[in-house]
Design an enzyme around this catalytic site. Sequence first.
Site, PDB file in Angstrom:
ATOM      1  N   THR A  27      -8.224   6.865  -2.904  1.00 47.44           N
ATOM      2  CA  THR A  27      -9.577   6.426  -3.248  1.00 47.44           C
ATOM      3  C   THR A  27     -10.544   7.595  -3.068  1.00 47.44           C
ATOM      4  OG1 THR A  27      -9.907   5.609  -0.998  1.00 47.44           O
ATOM      5  CG2 THR A  27      -9.225   3.995  -2.677  1.00 47.44           C
ATOM      6  N   LYS A  41       0.728  14.551   1.353  1.00 42.00           N
ATOM      7  CA  LYS A  41      -0.575  14.888   0.770  1.00 42.00           C
ATOM      8  C   LYS A  41      -0.712  16.393   0.537  1.00 42.00           C
ATOM      9  CE  LYS A  41      -2.967  10.788   2.645  1.00 42.00           C
ATOM     10  NZ  LYS A  41      -3.746  10.225   1.516  1.00 42.00           N
ATOM     11  N   LYS A  67     -14.045   8.775  -5.158  1.00 46.01           N
ATOM     12  CA  LYS A  67     -15.345   9.091  -4.550  1.00 46.01           C
ATOM     13  C   LYS A  67     -15.819  10.472  -5.006  1.00 46.01           C
ATOM     14  CE  LYS A  67     -13.666   6.820  -0.374  1.00 46.01           C
ATOM     15  NZ  LYS A  67     -13.079   7.116   0.971  1.00 46.01           N
ATOM     16  N   HIS A  78       0.796  -1.230   0.000  1.00 42.26           N
ATOM     17  CA  HIS A  78       0.000   0.000   0.000  1.00 42.26           C
ATOM     18  C   HIS A  78       0.825   1.275   0.000  1.00 42.26           C
ATOM     19  CE1 HIS A  78      -4.023  -1.740   0.482  1.00 42.26           C
ATOM     20  NE2 HIS A  78      -3.427  -2.680   1.194  1.00 42.26           N
ATOM     21  N   LYS A  86      -8.703  14.132   3.806  1.00 41.59           N
ATOM     22  CA  LYS A  86      -7.835  12.953   3.832  1.00 41.59           C
ATOM     23  C   LYS A  86      -6.967  13.073   5.081  1.00 41.59           C
ATOM     24  CE  LYS A  86      -6.436  14.230  -0.313  1.00 41.59           C
ATOM     25  NZ  LYS A  86      -6.464  13.023  -1.111  1.00 41.59           N
ATOM     26  N   ARG A  87      -6.280  11.992   5.468  1.00 42.33           N
ATOM     27  CA  ARG A  87      -5.363  12.078   6.607  1.00 42.33           C
ATOM     28  C   ARG A  87      -4.401  13.250   6.376  1.00 42.33           C
ATOM     29  NH1 ARG A  87      -1.844   8.254   6.428  1.00 42.33           N
ATOM     30  NH2 ARG A  87      -2.558   7.610   4.354  1.00 42.33           N
TER      31      ARG A  87
HETATM   32  C1  LIG Z   1     -11.816   7.391   1.271  1.00 43.95           C
HETATM   33  C2  LIG Z   1     -11.376   7.790   2.603  1.00 43.95           C
HETATM   34  C3  LIG Z   1     -10.012   7.981   2.861  1.00 43.95           C
HETATM   35  C4  LIG Z   1      -8.953   7.889   1.798  1.00 43.95           C
HETATM   36  O1  LIG Z   1      -8.844   9.164   1.220  1.00 43.95           O
HETATM   37  P1  LIG Z   1      -7.603   9.572   0.277  1.00 43.95           P
HETATM   38  O2  LIG Z   1      -7.998  10.919  -0.250  1.00 43.95           O
HETATM   39  O3  LIG Z   1      -7.540   8.538  -0.812  1.00 43.95           O
HETATM   40  O4  LIG Z   1      -6.402   9.611   1.130  1.00 43.95           O
HETATM   41  C5  LIG Z   1      -9.624   8.353   4.136  1.00 43.95           C
HETATM   42  N1  LIG Z   1     -10.532   8.515   5.128  1.00 43.95           N
HETATM   43  C6  LIG Z   1     -11.858   8.356   4.913  1.00 43.95           C
HETATM   44  C7  LIG Z   1     -12.818   8.582   6.039  1.00 43.95           C
HETATM   45  C8  LIG Z   1     -12.329   7.989   3.652  1.00 43.95           C
HETATM   46  O5  LIG Z   1     -13.651   7.829   3.453  1.00 43.95           O
END
Ligand SMILES: *Cc1c(COP(=O)(O)O)cnc(C)c1O
Length: 671
Positions: A503, A401, A507, A204, A395-396
């Site tokens: 991901t 990032k 979304k 990952h 995101k985190r």
């Molecule tokens: C989808 C999702 C992530 C992953 O987000 P990235 O932008 O791909 O880092 C992290 N936390 C939550 C709550 C999510 O739904």
Amino acid sequence: INQGWQQEYPDEWLSFGNPWELQRPEVIYHVHFGGGIEHVDDKGRDRAIWHPAETVQAIAYDTPIVGWRGQHVNALRLWSARSPDPLKLDAFNKGDYVSASAEQSRAEAICKFLYPNDESPAGRELRLRQEYFFVSASLQDLVNRHLTSDGQLRSLAMKVAVQLNDTHPSLAVTELMRILVDLHNFRWDEAWKITVATLSYTNHTLLPEALETWPVELFERLLPRHLEIIYRINVQHLALAEARAPGDIDFRASVSLIDERSGRRVRMGQLAFVGSHRINGVSAMHSDLMRETVFHDLNHLYPGRITNKTNGITFRRWLMLANPKLTDLLRETCGEAVLDEPTQLSLIEARASDVEFQKKFRSVKLHNKTALARLIGERLGIKVDPTALFDVQIKRIHEYKRQLLNIIETVALYQAMKDDPNGNWVPRVKIFAGKAAASYRYAKLIIKLVNDVAEVVNNDPSIGGKLKVVFLPDYNVSLAEVIIPAADLSEQISTAGMEASGTGNMKLSLNGALTIGTLDGANIEIRDHVGAENIAIFGMEAGDVMIRRKQGLDASDVIRNSPKLQRAINAIGTGEFSPGDPGRFESIAHALRYLDHYMVSADFDSYYEAQRSVDARWQVAPAWTRASILNVARMAWFSSDRTIREYAEEIWNVPVNPTTPLLPDLRDVAG
Ligand SMILES: *Cc1c(COP(=O)(O)O)cnc(C)c1O
């Protein structure tokens, strides 16, 4: 968030019980730790008897998981740890209540805290105990159930697939070998064939700090038999390396399961690789980088094992559940089959410029934005305009990032607005959400910076409310389900080469947000699907980043040539957003001026320009809406159903019946 700073609290998810799970008190396994090994000399079978020092019980809890349209129910099996003899009667008889309850606490700690992420030796040891506990209970259970149904273990790989989700369960390689060789009397070579055919590993991340290693000394104390098995695997593995590259010591050192450079450590990524028949990355670019960088030598030794499986997302949650209004519009336009077959989404392409359809599409987005605006008002007391451009980065919080790039651009935009308050500015709401790891000090400082900038910008009447900054606390999936359907712009701005897939990018695009992003992770494949004209790509590419890092350039050259960047960094570094503590963000300004490891300064101008093109696009509503519709129309490939089908066919050897109707006749199901 307390005064702009992140603060952690325990998540007591079981304090009111969990009505969805069933305890299975009859499903209990023993998991051992420590002690010594007795070697049995039986015709070179390499068998050993483990005399453990400590034993913990694993009790199964099942949560039924209903498949889409309810034709199948699987059990998600979780484990709880307890001491096998909670009352320790002999200790109690001697009146030693303290040591009796200490043993119980030690057992229960295994599933009381999520893998603590700190450097203290005690925390590290607990984490290895946790990893082994879950691996051992799950594999004992799997082997047991296979024996019950098949009567033998030779067929294991034909009936069972174990997917190692990152390196955390890498001990499965050694535990399955132990079960087969020590407990079921298999010859080493046959056990090894079964193990490799059963296991596969998903990588990952390529970030060096995330590739797990364990000190040999800790391993030996906690899992003495598993360390022996690792050494035995390493002997055959290094012999293969020697045959492939005779006399090449560096090659052997690089593929070895033991890192000998800074104290001897077990490399869990290498272990997972060697013990698996397939190793996959999670986007095309990430799988290529695996072959070129971290796993270059292992790929040479075991060619053909690395494969790509680009991540996907479940449309059930991220479209149908999170965005019922858009789902209704899609059903009305594409037909009911769109619920089962995402490729039907492409039927809206023909309507992308249709005025009537655009109107309906825009009204869905406005409805979702109004709901988010209400949530922002309730939780933060900030009033935002639902017709403004909702610019979302959720995101985190991590340096790679680059939330920092986004907030610096926010500062530069704010300064430009103040210079020209009557300019034709696009009203924007910058929405951030995300958590930092509890021990990641710098990421927590970035959160504070976002909140400090928000405080100044949101309360400056001179910009006429054209810019708002919002940091929503406690980011989680439930909050994501509200933010994503309301997003206009999706920030996917990681330093190229560092985001394995992402991901969130999928979304947001599925819900009609346009992406502003780098050529990183799955962004590249999203561009290929939605079309380069429907995404805003900027910045350095992965190869550029590697070259610039190798050159060891600091950022002073780019800052000298970018007055906007210089001014924004100065404002942050001198305390314009933290007047009560002017030195608060000095460390951030320093990192941006000198090391700039994540290329925030190096990419700033390109990002700022891309944001201004986004503004220009937003001002032509029909063109924006068309691009937004085309994003939704072209996302079918990112359904996790496609991803899982690929895993089934190409890794698990599970034939997927192409004649299975995707839209089952509900009368058949009822019958
Ligand atoms: C989808 C999702 C992530 C992953 O987000 P990235 O932008 O791909 O880092 C992290 N936390 C939550 C709550 C999510 O739904």
